[in-house]
Motif scaffolding. Structure first.
Motif, short mmCIF file in Angstrom:
data_model
loop_
_atom_site.label_atom_id
_atom_site.label_comp_id
_atom_site.label_asym_id
_atom_site.label_seq_id
_atom_site.Cartn_x
_atom_site.Cartn_y
_atom_site.Cartn_z
N ARG A 3 0.82 -1.21 0.00
CA ARG A 3 0.00 0.00 0.00
C ARG A 3 0.85 1.26 0.00
O ARG A 3 0.51 2.24 -0.61
CB ARG A 3 -0.90 0.02 1.23
CG ARG A 3 -2.05 -0.92 1.18
CD ARG A 3 -2.92 -0.61 2.35
NE ARG A 3 -3.83 -1.69 2.60
CZ ARG A 3 -4.79 -1.62 3.48
NH1 ARG A 3 -4.95 -0.55 4.21
NH2 ARG A 3 -5.59 -2.63 3.66
N THR A 4 1.96 1.23 0.73
CA THR A 4 2.78 2.43 0.82
C THR A 4 3.52 2.72 -0.47
O THR A 4 4.02 3.82 -0.65
CB THR A 4 3.77 2.33 2.00
OG1 THR A 4 4.54 1.14 1.84
CG2 THR A 4 3.04 2.32 3.32
N ASP A 5 3.60 1.75 -1.39
CA ASP A 5 4.23 1.99 -2.68
C ASP A 5 3.32 2.73 -3.65
O ASP A 5 3.78 3.22 -4.66
CB ASP A 5 4.64 0.67 -3.34
CG ASP A 5 5.75 -0.04 -2.58
OD1 ASP A 5 6.50 0.63 -1.85
OD2 ASP A 5 5.84 -1.28 -2.72
N VAL A 6 2.03 2.80 -3.37
CA VAL A 6 1.10 3.41 -4.30
C VAL A 6 0.72 4.84 -3.93
O VAL A 6 0.08 5.52 -4.69
CB VAL A 6 -0.18 2.56 -4.48
CG1 VAL A 6 0.17 1.19 -5.02
CG2 VAL A 6 -0.96 2.46 -3.21
N LEU A 7 1.15 5.28 -2.74
CA LEU A 7 0.92 6.66 -2.33
C LEU A 7 1.91 7.02 -1.25
O LEU A 7 2.62 6.17 -0.72
CB LEU A 7 -0.51 6.88 -1.86
CG LEU A 7 -0.95 6.23 -0.55
CD1 LEU A 7 -2.13 7.01 0.00
CD2 LEU A 7 -1.40 4.81 -0.78
N ASP A 8 1.98 8.28 -0.95
CA ASP A 8 2.89 8.77 0.07
C ASP A 8 2.73 7.97 1.37
O ASP A 8 1.61 7.64 1.77
CB ASP A 8 2.57 10.25 0.32
CG ASP A 8 3.39 10.83 1.44
OD1 ASP A 8 4.56 11.16 1.18
OD2 ASP A 8 2.87 10.91 2.57
N ARG A 9 3.84 7.65 2.01
CA ARG A 9 3.84 6.83 3.22
C ARG A 9 2.94 7.42 4.31
O ARG A 9 2.19 6.70 4.96
CB ARG A 9 5.27 6.65 3.73
CG ARG A 9 5.37 5.74 4.92
CD ARG A 9 6.81 5.46 5.32
NE ARG A 9 7.63 4.96 4.24
CZ ARG A 9 7.67 3.68 3.85
NH1 ARG A 9 6.94 2.80 4.46
NH2 ARG A 9 8.44 3.30 2.85
N GLU A 10 3.01 8.72 4.51
CA GLU A 10 2.19 9.35 5.56
C GLU A 10 0.70 9.30 5.22
O GLU A 10 -0.13 9.09 6.10
CB GLU A 10 2.64 10.79 5.80
CG GLU A 10 4.01 10.90 6.43
CD GLU A 10 4.12 10.14 7.74
OE1 GLU A 10 3.22 10.26 8.61
OE2 GLU A 10 5.11 9.38 7.90
#
Length: 147
Positions: A3-10
């Motif tokens: 999931r974190t690869d598809v949008l900003d980590r925060e």
């Protein structure tokens, strides 16, 4: 792809926190999965469907309910009144066809959920709609979910 690869980590952490808080506050993991699956069906999110169908099975949601979820309104005796109220609210919030949630749909949900649980249910619907939009917009295919 995580999931974190598809949008900003925060942003991913914030969406995950909203999802987790809403599910916990709703207090019914099986119902939560029915809600997120129905929204994901409406939004055509294959990644979310793949993931949440697996989670639903882990929480004991019956295959019959999963098989008939897309036609829940016609599936008499498969979903109880509380589940039906939650599913109707899910569709109303997800689609917003007339730009608002119909009063009768909201009132029916309010009969089955106290104010706190209703707030968490709406939060869950909002959260999964956010995830659906991210995953569909980024064209994330099914199969990447790892428990």
């Amino acid at each position: 792809m995580s999931r974190t690869d598809v949008l900003d980590r925060e942003v991913g952490r914030a969406l995950s926190a909203l999802s987790a808080t809403a599910k916990q506050g709703l207090g019914d993991p099986a119902l939560a999965e029915l809600v997120v699956i129905r929204a994901s069906q409406l939004n055509h999110c294959a990644f979310c469907l793949d993931m949440h169908l697996a989670i639903a099975r882990e929480h004991g949601v019956s295959e019959r309910q999963l098989d008939l979820l897309a036609a829940w309104e016609e599936a008499e005796g498969v979903f109880d009144e509380r589940e039906r109220a939650a599913l109707a609210l899910t569709e109303a919030v997800t689609v917003l066809t007339d730009g608002f949630v119909p009063d009768d749909v909201y009132a029916d949900a309010a009969k089955h959920f106290d104010d706190g649980r209703l707030a968490h249910l709406i939060g869950l619907i909002v959260a999964i709609n956010n995830w659906n939009r991210v995953m569909v917009a980024r064209r994330i295919p099914p199969g990447g979910y790892r428990p």
